[in-house]
Design an enzyme around this catalytic site. Structure first.
Site, mmCIF file in Angstrom:
data_model
loop_
_atom_site.group_PDB
_atom_site.id
_atom_site.type_symbol
_atom_site.label_atom_id
_atom_site.label_comp_id
_atom_site.label_asym_id
_atom_site.label_seq_id
_atom_site.Cartn_x
_atom_site.Cartn_y
_atom_site.Cartn_z
ATOM 1 N N HIS A 255 0.814 -1.214 0.000
ATOM 2 C CA HIS A 255 0.000 0.000 0.000
ATOM 3 C C HIS A 255 0.849 1.266 0.000
ATOM 4 C CE1 HIS A 255 0.553 0.993 4.350
ATOM 5 N NE2 HIS A 255 0.615 -0.318 4.516
ATOM 6 N N CYS B 98 2.444 -5.247 7.011
ATOM 7 C CA CYS B 98 2.158 -4.870 5.634
ATOM 8 C C CYS B 98 3.387 -4.203 5.010
ATOM 9 C CB CYS B 98 0.964 -3.930 5.569
ATOM 10 S SG CYS B 98 -0.613 -4.739 5.892
#
Length: 545
Positions: A433, A452
């Site tokens: 992301h 992440c």
């Protein structure tokens, strides 16, 4: 009478006769005890029940197939063949493997009989080939790689057996074909060979004492040790200099060392650089051995088109047709919240995503902050929802025991996911992301996330993936982002994704680069490689001989 005749012969005739007899003896099967094909066939048939096993292990049925393909002809009838195998096995030291784990039975020995020795030697050879090709360890038991779809290694195993058949008369050539054919592996192998040779004869690397940061132009007694350390590993040539002065030539050597060890190349010798300098040669050898094994694993996972996240290097690369197409820096998980190793496929993008706080972050980060000050929810623009997504009044909740709630942050400039999240199936609730904290990409050590992967210039990757599929409309993409609403855009064809961990690689010029072992895995892997394979058991033939 015959002895008398021999003793009466001239000495030169005796020597000639002895030489002829010796040649005859060596040409006969008396030393190697030639094993008939019928005996091998009887030993290997009938086919045995297939037992579950790791893909890097040679089974009894693999042996049967190998010999069946060569009409059960014996392979090791000459002492020279076995000597060649032993020599080829010894050369596996350069690959970080221990030749002692592949003990070749003595073909001239009486114990065991020629039949058992024949098949046992073949088993050792094939097992070494499988370990060199797939890796000596079953990675699922030591550094697991989660796979969205199980990899079928049967075709690779079959190809490896076919290759062994084609090179049955040349074990060294077979090992050469099984060895990983990647520039990084070759560089690691060369570095391991050189360092192992130094370890055998050279004194230990000098240690650099800890203390205040050393900077170019400074004078410090520790500079003497710094010079000695860099000279010992070839970064600095002997020269006439002021021992305690940090001069230009020393700065060049320091920045070169920092580059090759993935440190900030600023010439400042602080705690991180001193720590890297003081890693012993023995531990560097272990690091190289661990990464030779990892690259044996990696080589069997790569696809021509693939996005690869280099966790330890905090980098991401996109390959098309096996060529590097795009690369950038990333921010990966901390040691406490590691980024998982996985193989999946990118399926879609979420533009202007909301952020649903993962359970771990909710439990360890958000709840303590909310309990301290309820206004934290408003400051972070967090909504409180029930499991059905319905809003809850924060004032009405017992924040000591709030129950199964959801915290969600709406899309916007402060959203931790930025303008886009790249999605792929996985059980860890991780994704690639964007991020509003772009300043973190400037750091040399970039392990700051909760698992992440934050991607620098992530929109360039999104566009490259869409363009590869012929789906990229730049104007439409800009309109989606500028519109501010959450939108999902799927890829027609998912793109393979590999996220994995290694602490040694090469740069664009094939120069070896070493990394810090953020997740403390090198030592465990290196120690496991030093142990004999517990699964490898010699073949037992029920037929005597």
């Amino acid at each position: 009478m015959k002895i008398a005749i021999l003793t009466q012969m001239p000495r030169r005739h005796q020597l000639r006769l002895f030489a002829v007899l010796l040649l005859l003896l060596l040409s006969l099967p008396g030393i190697a005890e030639t094993t008939p094909a019928a005996s091998i066939r009887q030993c290997l048939l009938p086919e045995r029940p297939q037992q579950p096993q790791a893909h890097n292990q040679v089974s009894d049925n693999d042996l049967a197939r190998f010999y069946r393909s060569r009409d059960y002809r014996p392979l090791w009838n000459q002492l020279g063949d076995v000597r060649g195998l032993k020599q080829a096995l010894n050369e596996l030291t350069a690959d970080g493997l221990n030749p002692g784990h592949y003990a070749v039975p003595d073909i001239a020995a009486e114990v065991g009989g020629p039949l058992r020795r024949e098949i046992a030697i073949t088993r050792v050879w094939l097992q070494a080939l499988f370990h060199l090709y797939f890796g000596a360890l079953d990675r699922d038991s030591i550094e697991p790689l989660w796979r969205y779809r199980d990899t079928d290694f049967s075709s690779q195993r079959n190809d490896l057996l076919e290759m062994a058949l084609a090179h049955a008369d040349n074990p060294a050539a077979a090992f050469g074909r099984a060895r990983v054919d990647l520039a990084t592996y070759k560089a690691l192998r060369a570095a391991h060979t050189q360092l192992a040779a130094e370890q055998a004869i050279a004194a230990p690397w000098p240690e650099v004492p800890t203390g205040p940061t050393l900077s170019p132009g400074s004078h410090d007694p520790r500079v003497v040790a710094l010079r000695q350390r860099l000279r010992a590993s070839g970064y600095l040539l002997p020269a006439t200099d002021t021992p305690g002065h940090y001069d230009q030539s020393l700065e060049t050597a320091v920045t070169d060392f920092q580059y090759r060890h993935s440190l900030a190349g600023d010439g400042l010798v602080g705690p991180l650089t001193v720590g890297a300098l003081n890693i012993t040669r023995k531990d560097r050898l272990r690091q190289l051995r661990a990464n030779l094994e990892r690259w044996r694993w990696l080589a069997r996972e790569l696809d021509p088109e693939m996005v690869i996240v280099d966790i330890a290097g905090a980098q991401i690369r996109y390959y098309q047709d096996g060529r590097l197409w795009w690369e950038a820096r990333t921010i990966v998980g901390t040691d406490r919240r590691k980024t998982p190793s996985l193989r999946s496929a990118i399926t879609h993008f979420t533009f202007n995503p909301s952020w649903t706080v993962p359970p771990t972050i909710l439990r360890h980060d958000k709840l303590p902050a909310i309990r301290h000050d309820l206004e934290y929810l408003e400051e972070q623009q967090l909504s409180v929802l029930d499991q059905q997504g319905q809003p809850l009044d924060p004032q009405q909740l017992d924040w000591q025991q709030p129950g199964p709630i959801i915290l969600r942050q709406a899309p916007g400039a402060d959203n931790p996911l930025g303008v886009v999240a790249i999605r792929f199936p996985n059980p860890f609730a991780v994704y690639l992301h964007d991020t509003p904290q772009k300043y973190l990409f400037q750091r040399s050590r970039r392990a700051h996330s909760s698992g992440c992967v934050r991607v620098e210039d992530v929109l360039s990757l999104v566009k490259a993936l869409l363009e590869s599929a012929g789906e990229c409309d730049h104007e439409a993409l800009s309109a989606i982002i500028d519109g501010g609403e959450t939108r999902r855009v799927s890829l027609v064809k998912p793109v393979p994704l590999l996220m994995d961990y290694w602490t040694a690689t090469t740069d664009a010029s094939d120069q070896l680069l070493l990394r810090s072992d953020y997740y403390h895995r090198d030592g465990t892997l290196a120690r496991a490689l030093e142990q004999p394979d517990p699964v490898f058991e010699p073949f037992v033939c029920s037929v005597s001989g």
